[in-house]
Design a protein around this motif. Structure first.
Motif, PDB file in Angstrom:
ATOM      1  N   PRO A  82       0.824  -1.209   0.000  1.00 48.14           N
ATOM      2  CA  PRO A  82       0.000   0.000   0.000  1.00 48.14           C
ATOM      3  C   PRO A  82       0.855   1.255   0.000  1.00 48.14           C
ATOM      4  CG  PRO A  82      -0.001  -1.015   2.175  1.00 48.14           C
ATOM      5  CD  PRO A  82       0.804  -1.915   1.289  1.00 48.14           C
ATOM      6  N   VAL A  83       0.562   2.202  -0.898  1.00 51.90           N
ATOM      7  CA  VAL A  83       1.342   3.451  -0.917  1.00 51.90           C
ATOM      8  C   VAL A  83       0.476   4.696  -0.747  1.00 51.90           C
ATOM      9  CG1 VAL A  83       3.231   2.557  -2.340  1.00 51.90           C
ATOM     10  CG2 VAL A  83       1.315   3.663  -3.442  1.00 51.90           C
ATOM     11  N   ALA A  84      -0.811   4.594  -1.063  1.00 48.77           N
ATOM     12  CA  ALA A  84      -1.629   5.808  -0.982  1.00 48.77           C
ATOM     13  C   ALA A  84      -3.083   5.469  -0.703  1.00 48.77           C
ATOM     14  CB  ALA A  84      -1.528   6.593  -2.289  1.00 48.77           C
ATOM     15  N   ILE A  85      -3.751   6.423  -0.043  1.00 51.59           N
ATOM     16  CA  ILE A  85      -5.212   6.352   0.098  1.00 51.59           C
ATOM     17  C   ILE A  85      -5.742   7.499  -0.755  1.00 51.59           C
ATOM     18  CG2 ILE A  85      -7.157   6.521   1.690  1.00 51.59           C
ATOM     19  CD1 ILE A  85      -5.046   5.855   3.938  1.00 51.59           C
ATOM     20  N   GLU A  86      -6.643   7.205  -1.659  1.00 51.26           N
ATOM     21  CA  GLU A  86      -7.191   8.246  -2.533  1.00 51.26           C
ATOM     22  C   GLU A  86      -8.703   8.329  -2.338  1.00 51.26           C
ATOM     23  OE1 GLU A  86      -4.178   8.501  -6.263  1.00 51.26           O
ATOM     24  OE2 GLU A  86      -5.923   7.225  -6.539  1.00 51.26           O
ATOM     25  N   ARG A  87      -9.172   9.538  -2.059  1.00 46.27           N
ATOM     26  CA  ARG A  87     -10.624   9.756  -1.909  1.00 46.27           C
ATOM     27  C   ARG A  87     -11.051  10.672  -3.044  1.00 46.27           C
ATOM     28  NH1 ARG A  87      -8.268  10.190   3.085  1.00 46.27           N
ATOM     29  NH2 ARG A  87      -8.916   8.608   4.585  1.00 46.27           N
ATOM     30  N   ALA A  88     -11.755  10.102  -4.011  1.00 47.80           N
ATOM     31  CA  ALA A  88     -12.170  10.899  -5.181  1.00 47.80           C
ATOM     32  C   ALA A  88     -13.663  11.176  -5.114  1.00 47.80           C
ATOM     33  CB  ALA A  88     -11.834  10.135  -6.457  1.00 47.80           C
ATOM     34  N   ILE A  89     -14.015  12.399  -5.517  1.00 40.65           N
ATOM     35  CA  ILE A  89     -15.438  12.670  -5.763  1.00 40.65           C
ATOM     36  C   ILE A  89     -15.556  13.152  -7.198  1.00 40.65           C
ATOM     37  CG2 ILE A  89     -17.062  13.155  -3.854  1.00 40.65           C
ATOM     38  CD1 ILE A  89     -15.619  15.786  -3.468  1.00 40.65           C
ATOM     39  N   VAL A  90     -16.581  12.643  -7.853  1.00 39.39           N
ATOM     40  CA  VAL A  90     -16.773  12.891  -9.278  1.00 39.39           C
ATOM     41  C   VAL A  90     -18.256  13.224  -9.460  1.00 39.39           C
ATOM     42  CG1 VAL A  90     -16.698  11.734 -11.531  1.00 39.39           C
ATOM     43  CG2 VAL A  90     -14.964  11.202  -9.824  1.00 39.39           C
ATOM     44  N   PRO A  91     -18.596  14.219 -10.283  1.00 42.46           N
ATOM     45  CA  PRO A  91     -20.024  14.460 -10.505  1.00 42.46           C
ATOM     46  C   PRO A  91     -20.673  13.224 -11.126  1.00 42.46           C
ATOM     47  CG  PRO A  91     -18.666  16.107 -11.632  1.00 42.46           C
ATOM     48  CD  PRO A  91     -17.726  15.087 -11.068  1.00 42.46           C
TER      49      PRO A  91
END
Ligand code: 16G
Length: 282
Positions: free
Chosen positions: A164-173
């Motif tokens: 594991p290298v990153a936690i990504e929280r994306a929001i997209v319309p």
């Protein structure tokens, strides 16, 4: 990647197992967990434990050494925090951390999948949240939409070669990705498939320390260094198609940007290039 099960025991002609009660030393040499740490360090120094070797499971180590699992856990945790060992959820404890740091380009609008594949790594994803719902006031502001408009939320643990290298929280319309379940290994592939590929992005980086839950996911020590990144990506018409907030392990990535003088000698964001800079660049 972490291959060989280290019996950690019989290497190099040695006939005695490494993990034996009598190798822990006597009480005069300090608390048990510290003695176990010394034993593991000695095993590494002697070459009986090598990088990527898997240690026996906690329970097995406790039985072999005649100590409690609490002691084993405390010893291993300490060595993980020091970077001597690494742990993977559901998989075990291994010797060392991968020495190679991954390179993340800062001057190109590429995806995690593209970056890792291009540099010869195997990208991976563990889904933490994949949902849809009405935008909160903050999400609406970030995406330039109205509160209550539908958004898709994608939270992922990103892995490189299984680590594991990153936690990504994306929001997209939701206009771009109406169904979160349709996103597979790559968000940017899903956006491209919907004809919604971003063409420009603004990215901010800041140094932070990892909180408990993030550290656990990233298999790092709580409080260890990380880079927080926010990327806001735009479509050609200027509307926002993605806002992603990420935490990258500080010890896993190098962020690389290529810098050049602008062709006309005039600066852009940072203002005009100074005469000194121009002279030194020849
Ligand atoms: C990168 C981007 C992230 C984007 C993701 C898409 C940074 C700091 N972040 O990780 O904003 O959502 O790529 O990757 O570069 P994917 O297509 O592999 O899902």
């Amino acid at each position: 990647m972490a291959g060989r099960a280290a019996e950690g025991t019989m290497r190099g002609g040695a006939t005695t197992p490494l993990f034996r009660p009598d190798r822990l030393g006597g009480e005069e040499s300090g608390p048990l967990y510290l003695r176990l740490q010394s034993l593991i360090r000695a095993g590494i120094a002697e070459g009986r434990l090598r990088t990527n070797d898997a240690l026996p499971a906690e329970r097995e180590l406790a039985t072999q050494l005649g100590v409690s699992r609490v002691t084993v856990r405390k010893a291993l945790r300490g060595l993980v925090d020091e970077g001597v060992l690494r742990q993977r959820h559901g998989s075990g404890t291994y010797v060392g951390r991968p020495a190679e740091r991954i390179r993340q380009p800062l001057s190109r609008l590429t995806s995690f999948t593209e970056d890792m594949t291009a540099s010869g790594h195997v990208p991976g994803t563990r889904w933490l949240d994949r949902s849809a719902g009405p935008a909160t006031a903050e999400e609406a502001t970030l995406l330039g939409i109205a509160p209550g408009d539908a958004v898709t939320r994608l939270t992922r643990l990103r892995l490189v070669d299984g680590d594991p290298v990153a936690i990504e929280r994306a929001i997209v319309p939701a206009t771009a990705i109406p169904d979160p379940a349709k996103v597979g290994a790559s968000l940017y592939d899903a956006l491209a498939g919907a004809g919604m590929q971003p063409v420009r992005a603004v990215q901010r980086l800041a140094a932070v320390s990892l909180g408990e839950s993030e550290a656990r996911l990233l298999e790092a020590a709580p409080g260890s260094a990380a880079v927080a990144i926010e990327r806001i990506a735009y479509l050609p018409d200027g509307s926002v198609v993605e806002c992603t907030r990420s935490h990258y392990r500080g010890d896993a990535c190098d962020f690389v940007a290529e810098l050049s003088l602008s062709p006309h000698g005039a600066g852009t964001d940072a203002g005009p290039a100074s005469p000194t800079t121009q002279a030194s660049q020849g």
